[in-house]
Design a protein around this motif. Structure first.
Motif, PDB file in Angstrom:
ATOM      1  N   VAL A 270     -43.131 -34.531 -61.532  1.00 36.03           N
ATOM      2  CA  VAL A 270     -41.917 -35.197 -61.395  1.00 36.03           C
ATOM      3  C   VAL A 270     -41.821 -36.348 -60.533  1.00 36.03           C
ATOM      4  O   VAL A 270     -41.392 -37.652 -60.970  1.00 36.03           O
ATOM      5  N   THR A 274     -41.596 -40.477 -61.721  1.00 33.40           N
ATOM      6  CA  THR A 274     -40.453 -41.247 -61.283  1.00 33.40           C
ATOM      7  C   THR A 274     -40.862 -42.747 -60.803  1.00 33.40           C
ATOM      8  O   THR A 274     -40.664 -43.659 -60.809  1.00 33.40           O
ATOM      9  N   LEU A 275     -42.054 -42.551 -59.680  1.00 35.39           N
ATOM     10  CA  LEU A 275     -42.598 -43.617 -59.041  1.00 35.39           C
ATOM     11  C   LEU A 275     -43.555 -44.250 -59.901  1.00 35.39           C
ATOM     12  O   LEU A 275     -43.634 -45.564 -59.832  1.00 35.39           O
ATOM     13  N   PRO A 277     -45.171 -44.078 -63.701  1.00 37.38           N
ATOM     14  CA  PRO A 277     -45.065 -43.208 -64.838  1.00 37.38           C
ATOM     15  C   PRO A 277     -46.635 -43.222 -65.479  1.00 37.38           C
ATOM     16  O   PRO A 277     -46.830 -42.162 -66.344  1.00 37.38           O
TER      17      PRO A 277
ATOM     18  N   LEU B  97     -31.429 -35.255 -66.605  1.00 37.94           N
ATOM     19  CA  LEU B  97     -32.468 -35.237 -65.786  1.00 37.94           C
ATOM     20  C   LEU B  97     -33.831 -35.373 -66.815  1.00 37.94           C
ATOM     21  O   LEU B  97     -34.724 -36.004 -66.346  1.00 37.94           O
ATOM     22  N   TYR B 100     -34.562 -38.498 -68.466  1.00 36.05           N
ATOM     23  CA  TYR B 100     -34.887 -39.544 -67.448  1.00 36.05           C
ATOM     24  C   TYR B 100     -36.416 -39.455 -67.218  1.00 36.05           C
ATOM     25  O   TYR B 100     -36.938 -40.520 -67.371  1.00 36.05           O
ATOM     26  N   LEU B 101     -36.860 -38.223 -66.982  1.00 36.80           N
ATOM     27  CA  LEU B 101     -38.260 -38.011 -66.791  1.00 36.80           C
ATOM     28  C   LEU B 101     -39.147 -38.253 -67.860  1.00 36.80           C
ATOM     29  O   LEU B 101     -40.242 -39.055 -67.838  1.00 36.80           O
ATOM     30  N   ARG B 104     -39.893 -41.581 -69.701  1.00 43.64           N
ATOM     31  CA  ARG B 104     -40.802 -42.437 -68.941  1.00 43.64           C
ATOM     32  C   ARG B 104     -42.138 -42.796 -69.831  1.00 43.64           C
ATOM     33  O   ARG B 104     -42.939 -43.514 -69.596  1.00 43.64           O
TER      34      ARG B 104
END
Lengths: 286, 330
Positions: A270, A274-275, A277, B97, B100-101, B104
């Motif tokens: 996760v 987020t940081l 991809p 959530l 969003y993940l 990506r």
């Protein structure tokens, strides 16, 4: 202090198993863009074949070979008969591997019933090594050694051999590789077999640590995915680093937060998504 | 425009009269199950068929809503309406959530991430015993009696499911026909061009993901009230895969495909389980066969065959070129 060292070594051993699992997945994914969702099932099938070989009276090393060989041949057949027909349609290929995963998983349940089966340690690796006040199982250290040897072997194969040069060319630009005269069809089968062999052998090697049970496949497949997403798709170094991170988190998590150990395994994924991809060492997943 | 509406009305009336026609509770319950699975499959189809986003974790929303509603209503002492709001609200947050993940990445990356996220929830349901009951699951939910209608009856519950199903079908059909739904299809076919035209591709995909997740949650509510029980199985990869199979078997990107697929899979499951215990293996075989031989799904596949047949019947010896089917694969 001992707690941290022992759990650290356990994490190292579990991470090593994950690397053996994820390396094959990553190789196949990197070259063929096939997310082989049957990889967890291959791992479990390898473990069961190894168990059957042990039951038949073979020794542990022959059982590892048997697991690797059966799963490797199966991988080759699947690639030739099924994936080949769907080339150019990555999504269809993935869905077919999912179907194959179900067939294998249910076949294992059918043949070997639903009871968890322990796998005995290979002779010579039953005991523990003592380092001062810390005792650590020999077999786990052996698995770590196997993973390191495998990492070196794969590195040599990819970076120093002709086959490796062809694989790297295929990963970088499949069309160009084909135009340069690389027989990509043969290359695909070879890599798919190699990845399957790693999954099969990994299953048998994991047996004495994890034991063999139905559901091993769907426990391991997400871990392989997480390692690959974390490390970066198609990068073996990434798979190595990802495996170690997940191994340590699993080991410490299991000891400190047993209820949530399985869930916190996914936290690094996760965080990385987020940081960054594309994963720690990868290019963008496409 | 009036013909589809007439057809839809006829379908709803036909479905409403179905229990009277079949008469046995067992089959009425099976029909309820098919409609519930259809809602889940239709919501997944929004992503797979219309958005080109193949999710392998869609059971997450059904399972989460089922767990939340049973926990809130049967264990935490909330009323049915409050339980419903908690479940849908929770599912909404979860979809926000996870969307969003997962968004990506695209393509196979999206598939792998949704699979892994789905497994997190499964792991949570399996291991967080104090909340979820672990492997034993959660039970104790009673069906309510709104306006004095006894939903414990198979037929009245079926009618409730049918109403929700019709609403879901309408909502999803409107979504896909709307300019927004069209822009989602645009991000599937030409993401780069859409971006150049000034569309916010990731926002369009994220909103669609959340919308699909909430409809998955609605399926979960019905699932909870139908079974009055939920176990980690509802969240398992097999459930997600089964739903994806429904979408692909029926025809991704068509409105009726997921419904046909859900009926096919559940009838097969119920019929087959009488004769063979190896249902999972059969599921795998069906998966392989459909992907290899009817990759576009049954609804477009049958439509194509019947077009060919009627064309041949009208004008013998004229060869009809196969229509181009939309390719959402890459």
């Amino acid at each position: 202090m001992n707690f941290w060292i022992i759990q650290g070594l356990n994490g190292l051993a579990f991470g090593s198993l994950l690397f053996i699992l994820a390396a094959g997945f990553s190789l196949i994914f990197g070259l063929m863009r096939v997310a082989n969702l049957a990889h967890g099932a291959y791992f479990m099938l390898g473990a069961y074949v190894g168990l059957a070989a042990l039951d038949a009276g073979l020794n542990f090393w022959l059982a590892v070979l048997a697991g690797a060989a059966v799963v490797g041949v199966l991988g080759g057949i699947v690639e030739r008969l099924v994936l080949r027909r769907l080339s150019g349609k990555p999504l269809a290929q993935v869905l077919v591997t999912l179907g194959i995963a179900f067939i294998i998983a249910d076949g294992c349940l059918w043949l070997w019933s639903g009871d968890p089966r322990p796998v005995p340690m290979p002779p010579g690796f039953e005991g523990v090594y003592r380092f001062g006040s810390v005792a650590f199982p020999k077999y786990r250290l052996f698995v770590v050694a196997v993973a390191v040897a495998l990492a070196v072997a794969l590195w040599l194969l990819l970076e120093r051999s002709r086959l490796g040069a062809m694989i790297r060319a295929g990963v970088d630009d499949m069309d160009m590789a084909r135009a340069m005269g690389i027989r990509t069809s043969l290359l695909f089968t070879t890599v798919f077999c190699l990845g399957s062999v790693l999954a099969g052998a990994g299953g048998v090697l994991a047996g004495p640590i994890l034991s063999v049970y139905p559901g091993l496949d769907s426990d391991m497949l997400p871990l392989a995915l997480v390692v690959v997403i974390l490390g970066g798709a198609g990068s073996l170094t990434g798979a190595f680093i990802g495996s170690l991170i997940i191994g340590f988190i699993y080991s410490y998590g299991q000891a400190l937060l047993p209820d949530l150990a399985y869930v916190i395994l996914f936290l690094p994924m996760v965080l990385v998504l987020t940081l960054r991809p594309s994963g720690l060492l990868g290019r963008r997943l496409a | 425009m009036s013909r589809p509406i007439a057809l839809a009305l006829a379908a709803v009336i036909g479905l409403a009269l179905l229990p009277a026609a079949i008469g046995s509770d067992y089959y009425v319950n099976l029909a309820s199950q098919i409609l519930i699975a259809s809602i889940l499959a239709m919501s997944l189809n929004l992503l797979v068929g219309f958005g080109g986003l193949t999710s392998l974790g869609h059971a997450a929303y059904m399972g989460a809503a089922a767990y939340l509603t049973i926990y809130a209503t049967a264990h935490a002492g909330f009323g049915h309406l409050a339980g419903l709001c908690i479940a849908l609200g929770g599912t909404l947050l979860l979809a926000m959530l996870f969307g969003y993940l997962a968004l990506r990445a695209t393509g196979l990356g999206f598939l792998m991430i949704t699979l892994a996220l789905g497994q997190i929830l499964w792991g949570l349901a399996f291991r967080w015993v104090s909340f979820t009951g672990g492997d034993n699951g959660l039970g104790g939910l009673k069906r309510p009696q709104p306006f004095g209608i006894d939903l414990a009856q198979a037929t009245s519950f079926y009618h409730l499911v049918l109403i929700v199903f019709a609403l879901a079908f309408l909502a999803i059909a409107c979504f896909t026909r709307s300019p927004f739904g069209q822009s989602l299809a645009g991000t599937r076919d030409q993401p780069r061009r859409m971006r150049a035209l000034g569309y916010n591709v990731s926002l369009i995909q994220w909103i669609s993901f959340v919308y699909a997740g909430v409809w998955g949650g609605v399926a979960g509510l019905l699932y909870a009230y139908y079974h009055q029980f939920v176990s980690p199985q509802a969240l398992h990869l097999t459930t997600s895969a089964e739903t994806l199979l429904m979408v692909i078997a029926g025809g991704a990107g068509t409105l009726t495909g997921p419904v046909v697929g859900a009926a096919l899979v559940l009838i097969l499951k119920n019929v087959a389980s009488v004769y063979v215990t190896r249902w999972v293996m059969l599921l795998g075989v069906v998966f392989v066969v459909i992907v290899l031989f009817v990759p576009e799904g049954l609804v477009p596949g049958v439509a194509r065959w019947s077009r060919r047949l009627t064309a041949r019947w009208r004008r013998p010896a004229a060869s009809v070129p196969a229509p181009l089917t939309a390719e959402h694969n890459s």
